[in-house]
Scaffold this motif. Structure first.
Motif, short mmCIF file in Angstrom:
data_model
loop_
_atom_site.label_atom_id
_atom_site.label_comp_id
_atom_site.label_asym_id
_atom_site.label_seq_id
_atom_site.Cartn_x
_atom_site.Cartn_y
_atom_site.Cartn_z
N GLY A 127 0.69 -1.21 -0.07
CA GLY A 127 0.12 0.03 0.01
C GLY A 127 0.71 1.37 -0.03
O GLY A 127 0.42 2.38 -0.28
N THR A 183 -10.48 5.50 -4.22
CA THR A 183 -9.54 5.11 -3.05
C THR A 183 -10.31 4.42 -2.05
O THR A 183 -9.63 3.28 -1.49
CB THR A 183 -8.66 6.34 -3.00
N GLU A 184 -11.23 4.94 -1.72
CA GLU A 184 -11.94 4.47 -0.46
C GLU A 184 -12.42 2.88 -0.47
O GLU A 184 -12.14 2.22 0.52
CB GLU A 184 -13.05 5.52 0.15
N LYS A 185 -13.09 2.83 -1.73
CA LYS A 185 -13.41 1.54 -1.96
C LYS A 185 -12.41 0.48 -2.21
O LYS A 185 -12.59 -0.70 -1.71
CB LYS A 185 -14.14 1.63 -3.38
N GLY A 187 -9.46 0.82 -0.52
CA GLY A 187 -8.80 0.68 0.59
C GLY A 187 -7.26 1.33 0.30
O GLY A 187 -6.24 0.99 0.90
#
Length: 215
Positions: A127, A183-185, A187
């Motif tokens: 990440g 980006t939230e979806k 992660g």
């Protein structure tokens, strides 16, 4: 979890800086590249070379987007512009991948709006290898509204430059929200660039995120 798909091999030397327009991606990439001695790859600059390879049959969305006159593009409703730009970026990303896969495997900072989260995610080994930057609505208004307004008055439609300006700002804000949701979806990390943060502060955030250490 970065993505459902198993990460692919071959680009673990790449650091990705994606995001929407007017977030300072290009400036931050140049600063970090100079400071840490890294190669840089700018998607917009590469597009000038890619345009020679664009076959309308193979890249229909990208061909339409790159050949459309500015006056015509900026009067399209912002939601249409957003859909068109995403479709064009999805086609362009394959060219970016080809460039990266065939270049020297030395550390490189890659930046550009075409680095959409769902396209980059399968190529990440971890990440901390990528981040997306978007401007807050206030930052967009404060730092870029005057410049965009001037550009539209010079290059945009003469009939209603004020509407074209509002439409373009809505596009910028809409693209930023789309990136944030994506980006939230998935992660994935997101940097919100606002009027409170300086260029140096944002550069430091990126350096820590990528684990670049001391220059």
């Amino acid at each position: 979890m970065i993505a459902e798909e198993k990460p692919k091999q071959g680009l673990d030397h790449v650091l990705w800086i994606g995001g929407s327009t007017c977030a300072g991606k290009t400036t931050l990439t140049k600063l970090l590249g100079t400071r840490y001695g890294l190669r840089t790859y700018h998607v917009d600059k590469a597009l000038r070379e890619h345009m020679r390879q664009i076959d309308p049959a193979t890249y229909p969305a990208l061909h339409e987007w790159t050949t459309m006159p500015w006056k015509e593009r900026c009067v399209r409703p912002w939601k249409v512009q957003l859909a068109d730009s995403i479709a064009a970026y999805e086609e362009q990303f394959g060219m970016v991948l080809q460039d990266l896969l065939t270049s020297a495997p030395t550390p490189v900072l890659v930046e550009g709006a075409a680095l959409l989260p769902h396209l980059v995610a399968p190529w990440l080994q971890h990440g901390r290898q990528a981040i997306w930057a978007i401007p807050s609505q206030a930052f967009l208004q404060q730092h870029h509204s005057k410049r965009i307004s001037v550009v539209l008055r010079i290059r945009g439609p003469s009939e209603d430059p004020d509407w074209a300006f509002r439409n373009w700002m809505d596009f910028g804000d809409g693209f930023a929200r789309w990136i944030a949701e994506s980006t939230e979806k998935l992660g994935l990390p997101l940097l919100m660039v606002d009027e409170q943060s300086t260029l140096e502060e944002n550069a430091e955030v990126l350096a820590r995120h990528f684990g670049l250490g001391s220059p």
